[in-house]
Design a protein around this motif. Structure first.
Motif, PDB file in Angstrom:
ATOM      1  N   TYR A 106       2.902  -1.338   5.679  1.00  0.00           N
ATOM      2  CA  TYR A 106       1.920  -0.839   4.724  1.00  0.00           C
ATOM      3  C   TYR A 106       1.566  -1.923   3.707  1.00  0.00           C
ATOM      4  N   LEU A 125       0.820  -1.201   0.000  1.00  0.00           N
ATOM      5  CA  LEU A 125       0.000   0.000   0.000  1.00  0.00           C
ATOM      6  C   LEU A 125       0.854   1.250   0.000  1.00  0.00           C
ATOM      7  N   PRO A 150       1.900   4.475   1.649  1.00  0.00           N
ATOM      8  CA  PRO A 150       1.824   4.862   3.057  1.00  0.00           C
ATOM      9  C   PRO A 150       0.931   6.065   3.332  1.00  0.00           C
ATOM     10  N   GLN A 170      -1.792  -4.606   2.615  1.00  0.00           N
ATOM     11  CA  GLN A 170      -3.209  -4.895   2.797  1.00  0.00           C
ATOM     12  C   GLN A 170      -3.373  -6.220   3.552  1.00  0.00           C
ATOM     13  N   ARG A 222      -3.057   4.931   1.191  1.00  0.00           N
ATOM     14  CA  ARG A 222      -3.489   3.566   1.520  1.00  0.00           C
ATOM     15  C   ARG A 222      -4.213   2.899   0.347  1.00  0.00           C
TER      16      ARG A 222
END
Length: 263
Positions: free
Chosen positions: A260, A211, A213, A262, A216
């Motif tokens: 970071y 992701l 940072p 998912q 997101r």
């Protein structure tokens, strides 16, 4: 005489059937979606880019949700039933329910639609929102759609740093951002390194995806920066500005890249 009349009747019936088929298939193919560069930021990818959704917030407080095919340009018909959308203000925990009703476009077949519309509750128009639609069905597949709508006047992601600020931000070490990082990054700035970069924000990352940072959303390996000796991936260059600024001023809040991801 009778054979001729029978032949004529058969011929007329055949022509009528062909005409009916031509009309049906021309009506069944949805019209081309008028995709523009402005819409690129609002596209949400579903099912490994097999489908897309474009969420348009109008100035008079309506949400228009278009369902699109794999190229993000052609309308994709889906079942014409009302969707439940839950809208949450940034920093708030209470969700507002909005019903998105079918709004068939020209060419959509009966019972099908490629657009849904719903009126936002008073006070939500123009605000930053987290949108969640838990049960969107496309061709027998069910999706939990989530995306972020940023406040009016916000480009959808952080604004890029001004030229003078950018030089100071990237070429002067501080906090977690070191002189070694500056050298590894080529003693340059994102606006130069990623000149012409086309951001594509994917608000539907899969489990295990890296992701950005800041936003997101799903990060782009082609947009990365070294901070604290580690490589971070971002969705767009302005997000690099935000994270480097954080790493310099609040290094304790700049978590490592593996944070970071998912879930």
């Amino acid at each position: 005489m009778w054979p001729k009349l029978i032949l004529i009747a058969i011929l007329v019936s055949f022509i009528g059937l062909v005409a009916q088929r031509v009309w049906y298939y021309s009506a069944a193919v949805p019209e081309r979606y008028e995709h523009t560069a402005a819409h690129a930021e609002s596209l949400v990818s579903l099912g490994d880019d097999r489908y897309h959704v474009d969420a348009i917030f109008t100035s008079d407080g309506w949400l228009r949700l278009y369902t699109l095919g794999n190229d993000g340009r052609r309308l994709q018909e889906v079942e014409g039933r009302t969707l439940a959308a839950y809208l949450t203000l940034a920093g708030d925990s209470a969700a507002h329910l909005v019903e998105l009703r079918p709004d068939p476009q020209t060419g959509d077949r009966p019972g099908r639609t490629s657009c849904f519309t719903g009126l936002l509750p008073a006070g939500l128009a123009g605000r930053s929102l987290q949108v969640s639609i838990p049960n969107l069905c496309i061709e027998s597949q069910r999706f939990h759609l989530t995306f972020v709508r940023h406040a009016a006047g916000h480009a959808g992601m952080p604004a890029g740093a001004a030229a003078d600020e950018e030089t100071s931000l990237y070429l002067v070490p501080g906090g977690k951002y070191t002189a070694v990082d500056i050298e590894v990054n080529g003693r340059t700035v994102p606006s130069e390194k990623y000149r012409g970069f086309q951001a594509r924000h994917d608000y539907d990352p899969r489990s295990g995806d890296q992701l950005c940072p800041v936003s997101r959303t799903k990060s782009n390996p082609a947009c990365s920066w070294v901070i604290g000796g580690e490589v971070y991936q971002f969705c767009c260059p302005p997000c690099i500005d935000e994270f480097v600024r954080l790493a310099k001023t609040q290094p304790e809040d700049a978590m490592p890249p593996e944070a970071y991801v998912q879930p």
